[in-house]
Design an enzyme around this catalytic site. Structure first.
Site, PDB file in Angstrom:
ATOM      1  N   GLU A 184       0.830  -1.199   0.000  1.00 18.39           N
ATOM      2  CA  GLU A 184       0.000   0.000   0.000  1.00 18.39           C
ATOM      3  C   GLU A 184       0.871   1.259   0.000  1.00 18.39           C
ATOM      4  O   GLU A 184       0.642   2.188  -0.773  1.00 18.39           O
ATOM      5  CB  GLU A 184      -0.925  -0.017   1.220  1.00 18.39           C
ATOM      6  CG  GLU A 184      -1.948   1.090   1.229  1.00 18.39           C
ATOM      7  CD  GLU A 184      -2.929   0.960   2.381  1.00 18.39           C
ATOM      8  OE1 GLU A 184      -3.509   1.991   2.768  1.00 18.39           O
ATOM      9  OE2 GLU A 184      -3.103  -0.153   2.899  1.00 18.39           O
ATOM     10  N   SER A 269       5.218 -18.841   3.847  1.00 14.18           N
ATOM     11  CA  SER A 269       5.213 -20.165   4.459  1.00 14.18           C
ATOM     12  C   SER A 269       4.595 -21.144   3.478  1.00 14.18           C
ATOM     13  O   SER A 269       3.792 -20.762   2.627  1.00 14.18           O
ATOM     14  CB  SER A 269       4.396 -20.217   5.757  1.00 14.18           C
ATOM     15  OG  SER A 269       4.904 -19.343   6.735  1.00 14.18           O
ATOM     16  N   ASP A 347      -5.853  -8.291   3.918  1.00 16.44           N
ATOM     17  CA  ASP A 347      -5.578  -6.858   4.049  1.00 16.44           C
ATOM     18  C   ASP A 347      -6.232  -6.346   5.328  1.00 16.44           C
ATOM     19  O   ASP A 347      -7.429  -6.080   5.364  1.00 16.44           O
ATOM     20  CB  ASP A 347      -6.121  -6.115   2.831  1.00 16.44           C
ATOM     21  CG  ASP A 347      -5.706  -4.647   2.824  1.00 16.44           C
ATOM     22  OD1 ASP A 347      -5.110  -4.189   3.812  1.00 16.44           O
ATOM     23  OD2 ASP A 347      -5.976  -3.972   1.816  1.00 16.44           O
ATOM     24  N   ASP A 350      -5.024  -0.188   6.769  1.00 19.79           N
ATOM     25  CA  ASP A 350      -5.225   0.872   5.783  1.00 19.79           C
ATOM     26  C   ASP A 350      -4.573   2.143   6.296  1.00 19.79           C
ATOM     27  O   ASP A 350      -4.655   2.460   7.494  1.00 19.79           O
ATOM     28  CB  ASP A 350      -6.719   1.140   5.541  1.00 19.79           C
ATOM     29  CG  ASP A 350      -7.312   0.250   4.466  1.00 19.79           C
ATOM     30  OD1 ASP A 350      -6.574  -0.140   3.552  1.00 19.79           O
ATOM     31  OD2 ASP A 350      -8.510  -0.064   4.551  1.00 19.79           O
ATOM     32  N   PRO A 494     -10.061   8.587  -7.313  1.00 20.04           N
ATOM     33  CA  PRO A 494      -8.884   8.645  -8.196  1.00 20.04           C
ATOM     34  C   PRO A 494      -8.064   7.367  -8.183  1.00 20.04           C
ATOM     35  O   PRO A 494      -7.321   7.094  -9.125  1.00 20.04           O
ATOM     36  CB  PRO A 494      -8.084   9.821  -7.626  1.00 20.04           C
ATOM     37  CG  PRO A 494      -8.481   9.874  -6.182  1.00 20.04           C
ATOM     38  CD  PRO A 494      -9.923   9.479  -6.150  1.00 20.04           C
TER      39      PRO A 494
END
Length: 840
Positions: A184, A269, A347, A350, A494
């Site tokens: 990210e 792994s 995920d 953030d 965007p």
């Protein structure tokens, strides 16, 4: 002569002083009865007790006996108190600042009131055992590290172990295994130089681009509708000096956290499980080898914990790999079920770009809603130095990480006059910053016996998100994905709002809306093909099941394991424990398979320059330590990455050379006019694909002439690809050589490489081929005969450098060998070399 005498004195007197007696009778206050500890030739303790609390008290005593400094170091790191231990060391103070900003210890204290009463009793018993060993022992009697540290800082008696110290360790596990955090930030940093979202996307291909198989098939789960919010573009100031500075500052802060488990693309792994229909024994086989950072001592502490009478009051009969500092077994088996873990890669983080004005932040730009930030001040005590006052600020999204370290001001503003919207800052939303019940899950897995039990345990396994593969002694195999995974809306903006890019904190539509229901997490039982492979690849095809993330390992390890399994099945040959171990050692390179055919097409006129290329003709793509072709190819790969991408990307976003980069380069080979082939540093010259490939071939030949020999016949991959284990405190270059050489085991040559099944990872961006990550242990569990299982760890069971068990498994591990893993009372007794008794 004086140096020799000093070395002998240090070794014989100082280093050996903390060594415990593994055949003694020891008093452990608080035990309700006698505990027997039998150790095998590798020093692995097999513990027998009448109550669960006595088992864990004994485990705490043994962990402190063998590895207390490691435990003490870990708790200082996880509570943001490292400078209290090692002194006025800038890196330690920076680490403390970042971890205090996260508040790991605060979250752990909240978890203490959330976990079950049984878990609290186990953690208390463990702490009681640790403290029984600490009682009446001076620091120099606990570990040689305290003696060495005492030369430069004041070393006080260690604080008693607190159960929350164990819970805080789970935060370190979650941090190092957190998913796409690096990708990210890397996207944002790449945009700062490329200034083109499409070019950035080319460097981060979707999992499907690799063409490899997810863990589960589409038919295993139904598709779910995305939560979509149609809206006009929410602009982020990509490429501005202000945002670039904020991203840079956040990156520097987060990189300051010490690596305790494993980090980066190479930290993955392998795990797989095979049905009894395909094995020689008629019962399942399970293999697991977590790829983590490698140090001395190794991260795992092998142990067996047996209740004398297994029943509801004392349900544990479990063996496997534990963490010093936490009770129970993290990976292993009991009498009914074996389980392995690999990083799920979901995920769970953030980054939010915040607009900050003084101590307020913009909660909603449309409503012009500014709200106060949460603020507190942390005091970092420094051994031998002045305390450091640290202001900590947080938004609703999480702690602000871009202003923790003084790495340069966060300059600029979203407006010309610099007042309306203040400055940019970066906050971190992370699932592990909310209290969870992972501790309950560890104990639940230890007593699980079937798929339903695994599912129940997985619902508690909040962080880190892991793949669980399992097998039972009654013949079932399965997969379960646990973890707390955030739900994100699909917002038109965007850049994608799927968690792959930082998001605007001033638009509430980008906030998380909750978490995936544990009942919806992917799972499977007894699939038709008879095996399950989970090696950090995508869990499900895109668009099927809950959205867990986008940035997966691209699956070359998992695909190779699948290939080896299916080839043996097609040949009609049944699997054995030996076959499982052999697969773990497979060193076939998917990089070579993709690139060598094209590299051989390049024309090199000079015979001297072409000598390396000749090694590639007829090469079987094996990367064994003796291979000259592997040495040359990896040098070509390193040089190709630098020639192709170093002119395009910032210095802290250079290609590491893992699976993502293989997909990028493999696809670029089909696009000779791709803009990345051109070297921006050569003005008025447009380089082609073939020019860069040829350059990489020639420079690799010259590099190895300098690094190894003029004669390619003398080259070997192992001579370049060495593992040098390092002690986390005493192993660095600033430590006197006599100490450093003593605590750091000797270097070993390794086969394999990044994204190879034998995943000895190296980082191409460093210019070095040195092993940074690898199989921290290897295990194969035979569900037909648990005593026929095998295991090995990278160093040994002891954290004392003077112990024979400090690194006695290293040479076997490096050679791909394993040890017998006794489980039954009879097998343990037969293997026992020392017996100790713990009494109340």
């Amino acid at each position: 002569m004086l140096a020799v005498v000093a070395t002998v004195t240090f070794t014989v007197v100082t280093a050996r002083r903390p060594l415990p007696d593994h055949a003694a009778t020891e008093q452990v206050p608080g035990l309700s009865g006698e505990v027997t500890v039998q150790r095998d030739a590798q020093g692995v303790p097999h513990v027998y007790a009448s109550t669960a609390e006595d088992l864990f008290a004994a485990q705490g005593f043994l962990h402190a006996q063998d590895r207390f400094f490691e435990m003490d170091y870990r708790r200082h790191v996880t509570s943001g108190r490292l400078a209290e231990l090692v002194g006025d060391v800038p890196a330690a103070i920076d680490a403390d600042k970042v971890i205090r900003t996260f508040g790991w210890r605060d979250v752990a204290e909240e978890e203490w009131n959330l976990i079950s009463p049984e878990s609290r009793s186990y953690l208390q018993a463990y702490a009681q055992g640790v403290n029984a060993y600490l009682a009446d022992r001076a620091p120099e009697d606990l570990a040689v590290e305290y003696t060495v540290l005492g030369v430069t800082v004041d070393v006080a008696d260690p604080d008693p172990w607190d159960p929350v110290d164990s819970l805080a360790w789970l935060k370190a596990m979650a941090w190092d295994l957190r998913g796409n955090y690096d990708d990210e930030l890397a996207r944002a940093k790449a945009y700062s130089t490329l200034e083109d979202v499409e070019l950035v996307d080319e460097l981060f291909p979707a999992y499907a681009a690799a063409g490899n198989t997810p863990i589960l098939a589409e038919e295993d789960l139904r598709a779910t509708d995305a939560d979509t919010v149609a809206r006009t573009s929410t602009e982020l100031p990509w490429g501005t000096e202000a945002l670039d500075a904020a991203i840079e500052s956040a990156t520097a802060a987060l990189d300051s956290v010490p690596v305790l488990v494993g980090r980066g693309e190479a930290s993955g792994s392998n795990s797989w499980v095979v049905s009894g229909d395909l094995t020689a024994s008629g019962e399942p086989l399970l293999a697991n080898d977590p790829h983590l950072s490698l140090g001395a001592p190794g991260i795992w502490s092998q142990v067996s914990l047996h209740c004398e009478q297994v029943d509801d009051s004392c349900p544990f009969d479990v063996s496997g790999f534990s963490f010093a500092g936490f009770p129970g077994v993290i990976i292993g088996h009991n009498g009914d079920l074996a389980w392995g873990l690999t990083n799920l890669g979901a995920d769970v983080t953030d980054f939010f770009v915040e607009r900050v004005r003084n101590d307020t932040w913009l909660r909603d730009a449309d409503a012009e809603e500014w709200v106060d930030m949460e603020s507190r001040t942390e005091t970092i005590r420094v051994n031998g130095g002045d305390p450091v006052e640290l202001p900590v600020r947080s938004t609703e999204h999480g702690p602000v990480v871009s202003d923790v370290l003084d790495v340069g001001a966060v300059v600029g503003s979203p407006t010309e006059d610099g007042t309306e919207f203040g400055e940019y800052a970066v906050s971190l939303a992370w699932t592990a910053l909310e209290p969870g019940r992972t501790a309950d899950a560890v104990f639940a897995l230890g007593v699980a016996s079937d798929a339903a039990d695994v599912t129940e345990a997985a619902a508690l396994f909040d962080v880190p998100a892991q793949n669980i593969v399992f097998a039972t002694t009654d013949g079932h195999i399965g997969y379960q994905a646990p973890g707390r995974v955030p739900v994100r809306r699909d917002v038109d903006g965007p850049v994608p709002s799927d968690g792959t890019w930082p998001r605007p904190g001033w638009d509430p539509r980008f906030d998380w809306t909750g978490y995936v229901d544990p009942a919806d997490m992917p799972r499977a039982l007894d699939p038709e093909e008879g095996f399950i492979v989970a090696a950090n690849q995508a869990v499900l095809p895109d668009g099927v099941g809950p959205e867990l993330g986008k940035d997966w390992d691209h699956g070359f390890r998992s695909e190779r394991i699948r290939t080896l399994l299916t080839e043996q099945i097609s040949a009609g040959r049944q699997f054995t424990v030996e076959d499982m171990n052999e697969i773990m050692l497979d060193d076939w390179s998917p990089f070579a398979a993709a690139l060598v055919p094209v590299l051989l097409e390049m024309e090199i006129d000079d015979p001297y320059d072409a000598a390396g290329q000749e090694l590639l003709a007829g090469w079987d793509y094996r990367t064994d330590a003796d291979s000259a072709a592997a040495a040359y190819f990896n040098a070509v790969w390193r040089n190709l990455l630098s020639a192709t991408f170093w002119d395009d990307l910032p210095a802290d976003a250079l290609p590491s050379g893992g699976s993502r980069w293989l997909v990028v380069v493999r696809d670029m080979l089909e696009r000779p006019d791709d803009p990345f082939w051109d070297d921006r540093s050569t003005l008025n010259v447009l380089e082609t694909r073939d020019e860069l490939l040829t350059r990489a071939l020639v420079t690799a030949r010259h590099d190895l002439t300098v690094e190894l020999s003029k004669d390619p016949g003398d080259w070997s991959w192992g001579a370049l690809h060495e593992l040098s284990l390092e002690h986390p405190v005493l192993g660095g270059p600033d430590v006197p050589g006599v100490v450093r050489d003593y605590v750091n085991p000797g270097a070993v040559e390794m086969a394999g490489g990044s994204s190879i099944v034998n995943a000895t990872g190296w980082d191409a961006s460093t210019g070095s081929f040195a092993v940074q990550t690898g199989p921290s242990m290897r295990m194969v569990v035979d569900l037909a005969d648990l005593d026929a299982s095998t295991w090995v760890t990278v160093t040994g069971t002891s954290g004392h450098p003077a112990s024979p068990h400090y690194d006695d498994q290293l040479s076997a591990w490096a050679a791909g060998e394993t040890f017998a893993w006794p489980f039954s009372r009879e097998a343990v007794a037969e293997s026992a070399e020392d017996t100790a008794t713990l009494v109340p």
